[in-house]
Design a protein around this motif. Structure first.
Motif, PDB file in Angstrom:
ATOM      1  N   MET A   1       0.920  -1.214  -0.073  1.00 23.84           N
ATOM      2  CA  MET A   1      -0.120   0.010  -0.116  1.00 23.84           C
ATOM      3  C   MET A   1       0.782   1.074  -0.078  1.00 23.84           C
ATOM      4  O   MET A   1       1.782   1.406   0.774  1.00 23.84           O
ATOM      5  N   VAL A   2       0.733   2.138  -1.022  1.00 15.52           N
ATOM      6  CA  VAL A   2       1.380   3.283  -0.986  1.00 15.52           C
ATOM      7  C   VAL A   2       0.555   4.655  -0.396  1.00 15.52           C
ATOM      8  O   VAL A   2      -0.420   4.552  -0.557  1.00 15.52           O
ATOM      9  N   SER A   3       1.192   5.239   0.610  1.00 15.82           N
ATOM     10  CA  SER A   3       0.794   6.338   1.183  1.00 15.82           C
ATOM     11  C   SER A   3       1.987   7.547   1.520  1.00 15.82           C
ATOM     12  O   SER A   3       2.924   7.297   1.217  1.00 15.82           O
ATOM     13  N   VAL A   4       1.147   8.837   1.333  1.00 12.23           N
ATOM     14  CA  VAL A   4       1.992   9.880   1.000  1.00 12.23           C
ATOM     15  C   VAL A   4       1.509  10.976   2.068  1.00 12.23           C
ATOM     16  O   VAL A   4       0.121  11.135   2.174  1.00 12.23           O
ATOM     17  N   ASN A   5       1.966  11.763   3.178  1.00 15.11           N
ATOM     18  CA  ASN A   5       1.686  12.651   3.605  1.00 15.11           C
ATOM     19  C   ASN A   5       1.713  13.826   3.223  1.00 15.11           C
ATOM     20  O   ASN A   5       2.620  14.251   2.487  1.00 15.11           O
ATOM     21  N   VAL A   6       0.804  14.978   3.407  1.00 10.58           N
ATOM     22  CA  VAL A   6       0.877  16.184   2.640  1.00 10.58           C
ATOM     23  C   VAL A   6       1.179  16.828   3.965  1.00 10.58           C
ATOM     24  O   VAL A   6       0.684  17.162   4.976  1.00 10.58           O
ATOM     25  N   ARG A   7       2.308  17.738   3.734  1.00  9.95           N
ATOM     26  CA  ARG A   7       2.648  18.527   4.577  1.00  9.95           C
ATOM     27  C   ARG A   7       2.454  20.108   4.293  1.00  9.95           C
ATOM     28  O   ARG A   7       2.703  20.599   3.112  1.00  9.95           O
ATOM     29  N   ASP A   8       1.834  21.049   5.121  1.00  6.46           N
ATOM     30  CA  ASP A   8       1.879  22.485   4.890  1.00  6.46           C
ATOM     31  C   ASP A   8       0.844  22.604   3.774  1.00  6.46           C
ATOM     32  O   ASP A   8       1.222  23.560   2.995  1.00  6.46           O
ATOM     33  N   ASN A   9      -0.113  21.887   3.377  1.00  6.10           N
ATOM     34  CA  ASN A   9      -0.706  22.014   2.147  1.00  6.10           C
ATOM     35  C   ASN A   9      -0.101  22.177   0.842  1.00  6.10           C
ATOM     36  O   ASN A   9      -0.645  22.610  -0.126  1.00  6.10           O
ATOM     37  N   ASN A  10       1.139  21.252   0.879  1.00  5.03           N
ATOM     38  CA  ASN A  10       1.888  21.357  -0.430  1.00  5.03           C
ATOM     39  C   ASN A  10       1.441  20.011  -1.246  1.00  5.03           C
ATOM     40  O   ASN A  10       2.200  19.025  -1.175  1.00  5.03           O
ATOM     41  N   VAL A  11       0.297  20.219  -1.937  1.00  8.24           N
ATOM     42  CA  VAL A  11       0.011  19.190  -2.593  1.00  8.24           C
ATOM     43  C   VAL A  11       0.886  18.924  -3.910  1.00  8.24           C
ATOM     44  O   VAL A  11       1.141  17.559  -4.049  1.00  8.24           O
ATOM     45  N   ASP A  12       1.481  19.584  -4.559  1.00  7.90           N
ATOM     46  CA  ASP A  12       2.338  19.507  -5.574  1.00  7.90           C
ATOM     47  C   ASP A  12       3.479  18.505  -5.145  1.00  7.90           C
ATOM     48  O   ASP A  12       3.934  17.620  -5.795  1.00  7.90           O
ATOM     49  N   GLN A  13       4.060  18.964  -4.103  1.00 14.78           N
ATOM     50  CA  GLN A  13       5.149  17.980  -3.365  1.00 14.78           C
ATOM     51  C   GLN A  13       4.583  16.732  -3.150  1.00 14.78           C
ATOM     52  O   GLN A  13       5.514  15.495  -3.443  1.00 14.78           O
ATOM     53  N   ALA A  14       3.540  16.585  -2.561  1.00 12.14           N
ATOM     54  CA  ALA A  14       2.934  15.273  -2.566  1.00 12.14           C
ATOM     55  C   ALA A  14       2.694  14.429  -3.659  1.00 12.14           C
ATOM     56  O   ALA A  14       3.065  13.170  -3.634  1.00 12.14           O
ATOM     57  N   LEU A  15       2.157  15.064  -4.703  1.00 12.46           N
ATOM     58  CA  LEU A  15       1.967  14.441  -5.588  1.00 12.46           C
ATOM     59  C   LEU A  15       3.328  13.727  -6.601  1.00 12.46           C
ATOM     60  O   LEU A  15       3.482  12.796  -7.183  1.00 12.46           O
ATOM     61  N   ARG A  16       4.326  14.450  -6.544  1.00 11.13           N
ATOM     62  CA  ARG A  16       5.792  14.177  -6.911  1.00 11.13           C
ATOM     63  C   ARG A  16       6.051  13.139  -6.077  1.00 11.13           C
ATOM     64  O   ARG A  16       6.750  12.093  -6.733  1.00 11.13           O
ATOM     65  N   VAL A  17       6.062  13.202  -4.793  1.00  9.92           N
ATOM     66  CA  VAL A  17       6.322  11.828  -3.996  1.00  9.92           C
ATOM     67  C   VAL A  17       5.707  10.613  -4.135  1.00  9.92           C
ATOM     68  O   VAL A  17       6.187   9.614  -4.458  1.00  9.92           O
ATOM     69  N   LEU A  18       4.103  10.873  -4.661  1.00 14.48           N
ATOM     70  CA  LEU A  18       3.441   9.713  -4.769  1.00 14.48           C
ATOM     71  C   LEU A  18       3.837   9.228  -6.035  1.00 14.48           C
ATOM     72  O   LEU A  18       4.011   7.797  -6.313  1.00 14.48           O
ATOM     73  N   LYS A  19       4.005   9.983  -7.319  1.00 18.09           N
ATOM     74  CA  LYS A  19       4.329   9.588  -8.539  1.00 18.09           C
ATOM     75  C   LYS A  19       5.652   8.500  -8.434  1.00 18.09           C
ATOM     76  O   LYS A  19       5.847   7.515  -9.166  1.00 18.09           O
ATOM     77  N   LYS A  20       6.725   9.210  -7.592  1.00 17.34           N
ATOM     78  CA  LYS A  20       8.077   8.318  -7.445  1.00 17.34           C
ATOM     79  C   LYS A  20       7.860   7.257  -7.093  1.00 17.34           C
ATOM     80  O   LYS A  20       8.381   6.205  -7.251  1.00 17.34           O
ATOM     81  N   LYS A  21       7.001   7.147  -6.024  1.00 20.05           N
ATOM     82  CA  LYS A  21       6.863   5.741  -5.380  1.00 20.05           C
ATOM     83  C   LYS A  21       6.138   4.746  -5.977  1.00 20.05           C
ATOM     84  O   LYS A  21       6.401   3.628  -6.006  1.00 20.05           O
ATOM     85  N   MET A  22       5.150   5.217  -6.781  1.00 18.95           N
ATOM     86  CA  MET A  22       4.316   4.350  -7.756  1.00 18.95           C
ATOM     87  C   MET A  22       5.225   3.651  -8.703  1.00 18.95           C
ATOM     88  O   MET A  22       5.255   2.558  -9.445  1.00 18.95           O
ATOM     89  N   GLN A  23       6.267   4.666  -9.353  1.00 20.00           N
ATOM     90  CA  GLN A  23       7.103   4.286 -10.220  1.00 20.00           C
ATOM     91  C   GLN A  23       8.175   3.166  -9.855  1.00 20.00           C
ATOM     92  O   GLN A  23       8.265   2.134 -10.432  1.00 20.00           O
ATOM     93  N   ARG A  24       8.450   3.266  -8.540  1.00 17.95           N
ATOM     94  CA  ARG A  24       9.279   2.491  -7.967  1.00 17.95           C
ATOM     95  C   ARG A  24       8.887   1.135  -7.780  1.00 17.95           C
ATOM     96  O   ARG A  24       9.242   0.028  -7.990  1.00 17.95           O
ATOM     97  N   GLU A  25       7.509   1.054  -7.377  1.00 16.20           N
ATOM     98  CA  GLU A  25       6.639  -0.170  -7.158  1.00 16.20           C
ATOM     99  C   GLU A  25       6.250  -0.690  -8.390  1.00 16.20           C
ATOM    100  O   GLU A  25       6.111  -1.885  -8.381  1.00 16.20           O
ATOM    101  N   GLY A  26       6.280  -0.091  -9.445  1.00 14.40           N
ATOM    102  CA  GLY A  26       5.956  -0.699 -10.723  1.00 14.40           C
ATOM    103  C   GLY A  26       4.447  -0.638 -10.961  1.00 14.40           C
ATOM    104  O   GLY A  26       3.842  -1.374 -11.922  1.00 14.40           O
ATOM    105  N   ILE A  27       3.933   0.184 -10.279  1.00 12.30           N
ATOM    106  CA  ILE A  27       2.403   0.305 -10.397  1.00 12.30           C
ATOM    107  C   ILE A  27       1.966   0.872 -11.927  1.00 12.30           C
ATOM    108  O   ILE A  27       0.996   0.211 -12.628  1.00 12.30           O
TER     109      ILE A  27
END
Length: 68
Positions: A1-27
């Motif tokens: 299960m992939v999860s990402v925490n959003v800090r300081d309402n910074n959704v752009d950074q959270a999306l980048r982190v999510l995409k990187k994790k999904m790429q690493r997992e092969g989703i």
């Protein structure tokens, strides 16, 4: 299960982190493969071609590292 925490309402950074994790997992790759049905013979041929590519890549790296 992939999860990402959003800090300081910074959704752009959270999306980048999510995409990187999904790429690493092969989703993304799995989603692309599941878009249409793949016959067992096509799957076998694709997996064999991937294995050959991996082997050739490892041989290239080994030759470059050893200086052949």
């Amino acid at each position: 299960m992939v999860s990402v925490n959003v800090r300081d309402n910074n959704v752009d950074q959270a999306l980048r982190v999510l995409k990187k994790k999904m790429q690493r997992e092969g989703i993304f790759r799995e989603m692309k493969l599941r878009r249409h049905y793949e016959k067992p013979s096509e799957k076998k041929a694709r997996e064999e071609a991937e294995a050959i590519r991996r082997c050739r890549k490892m041989d290239r790296k080994r030759r470059d590292r050893d200086g052949y």
